[in-house]
Design an enzyme around this catalytic site. Structure first.
Site, PDB file in Angstrom:
ATOM      1  N   CYS A 201       0.248   0.278  -0.651  1.00 37.02           N
ATOM      2  CA  CYS A 201       1.196   1.296  -1.127  1.00 37.02           C
ATOM      3  C   CYS A 201       1.627   2.242  -0.018  1.00 37.02           C
ATOM      4  O   CYS A 201       2.807   2.617   0.071  1.00 37.02           O
ATOM      5  CB  CYS A 201       0.586   2.077  -2.285  1.00 37.02           C
ATOM      6  SG  CYS A 201       0.521   1.134  -3.824  1.00 37.02           S
ATOM      7  N   TYR A 202       0.679   2.636   0.828  1.00 35.76           N
ATOM      8  CA  TYR A 202       1.002   3.563   1.907  1.00 35.76           C
ATOM      9  C   TYR A 202       2.070   2.980   2.824  1.00 35.76           C
ATOM     10  O   TYR A 202       3.092   3.620   3.110  1.00 35.76           O
ATOM     11  CB  TYR A 202      -0.248   3.902   2.697  1.00 35.76           C
ATOM     12  CG  TYR A 202       0.021   4.743   3.925  1.00 35.76           C
ATOM     13  CD1 TYR A 202       0.432   6.064   3.807  1.00 35.76           C
ATOM     14  CD2 TYR A 202      -0.125   4.210   5.210  1.00 35.76           C
ATOM     15  CE1 TYR A 202       0.696   6.845   4.925  1.00 35.76           C
ATOM     16  CE2 TYR A 202       0.137   4.979   6.336  1.00 35.76           C
ATOM     17  CZ  TYR A 202       0.543   6.284   6.186  1.00 35.76           C
ATOM     18  OH  TYR A 202       0.810   7.047   7.300  1.00 35.76           O
TER      19      TYR A 202
END
Length: 295
Positions: A201-202
């Site tokens: 996600c990052y």
């Protein structure tokens, strides 16, 4: 008969040709010409005197280093924090003590659009303008696909993508045209040949930030507002060290040619350059400030 020219004569003649002459005629300004306002005939200034800068997440680590550096170059800086007012006040004091630009600390939660816009409004209320926006704040969670839920995903995209985008939109409405400067933050891992599965996600959000920067550079660039991205490598901060053994940290450090981690002060001067007049022709670029960690 033509006099014989020695090697030293040739070099001397070449260097003299490069020297600026007070007798040179300045060409007429054409439609694509640029007039520089600086202390040199050729180099525009890196001074930020009279400019107002908003730096998100600037009470500590890289954000604090950027805020102090902009203040050292003369900018008045809005220092943003969420919980640690003492740390923010210390950054403000450091900027004010330089006797160049002013500084204020503003509590604002930039993980929400409401908080981000409040921060910009406070800057305008205090200083009457915004020239520079540095979007340093972000969230960096670590979960692989099987562990990702909607709340985790939404928190990353809200904080790292949505809020910066709408802060850019609001800031662009009040920034000088030309002359406005926006700097977003990504990460060198978006270009690394190997990444960890828990960075899903990052890094997805940082990829989005890089594309936002490219498109806004075309959009806002038409008004003379530059938009660039800084992508640091591993930076030695408490957040980076959290949960890592010294063995792991040493292994990461050895992946740079200088065999060390980056420091917040390695990043800050690059931001200061980009937001100055000297960086006016750098637009839409992703600058990896990582000491060669990713090449």
């Amino acid at each position: 008969m033509t006099p014989k020219r020695t090697g030293s004569t040739l070099i001397s003649g070449f260097m003299n040709a490069l020297k600026p002459s007070s007798k040179l005629e300045v060409p007429t300004q054409g439609p694509y010409s640029k007039s520089f306002a600086g202390s040199s005939t050729f180099l525009p200034t890196t001074s930020l005197l009279g400019k107002v800068a908003v730096v998100t997440g600037s009470s500590r680590s890289t954000g604090a280093a950027v805020a102090r550096c902009l203040g050292e170059h003369g900018a008045s800086v809005v220092v943003n924090y969420v919980t640690d007012s003492a740390a923010a006040d210390a950054v403000v004091l450091a900027i004010r003590s330089q006797g160049k630009g002013g500084a204020i600390a503003v509590k604002a939660n930039t993980s929400t659009v409401e908080g981000g816009l409040f921060l910009l409004d406070e800057a305008i209320k205090t200083f009457g303008r915004i020239d520079i926006l540095v979007l340093n704040a972000g969230v960096m969670g670590s979960r692989s696909l099987g562990e990702v839920d909607e709340a985790f995903f939404d928190a990353h995209f809200e904080t790292n993508v949505k809020v910066p985008l709408f802060m850019c939109k609001r800031a662009a409405e009040v920034m000088p045209s030309p002359g406005g400067r926006i700097v977003l933050f990504s990460n060198s891992l978006t270009a690394a040949s190997t990444v960890l599965p828990n960075a899903l996600c990052y890094l997805a959000t940082k990829g989005a930030v890089e594309q936002i920067s490219r498109v806004l550079a075309k959009d806002l660039g038409a008004r003379g507002i530059t938009v660039n991205t800084i992508s640091p490598g591993p930076i030695d901060t408490p957040l980076f060290r959290e949960g890592k053994s010294q063995h792991v940290i040493d292994g990461i450090a050895k992946q740079t040619p200088s065999r060390r981690l980056g420091e917040p002060d390695d990043v800050a001067p690059i931001v200061a350059f980009l937001v100055s007049e000297a960086g006016h022709w750098v637009n839409g670029q992703n600058i990896r400030v990582d000491g060669g960690y990713v090449v």
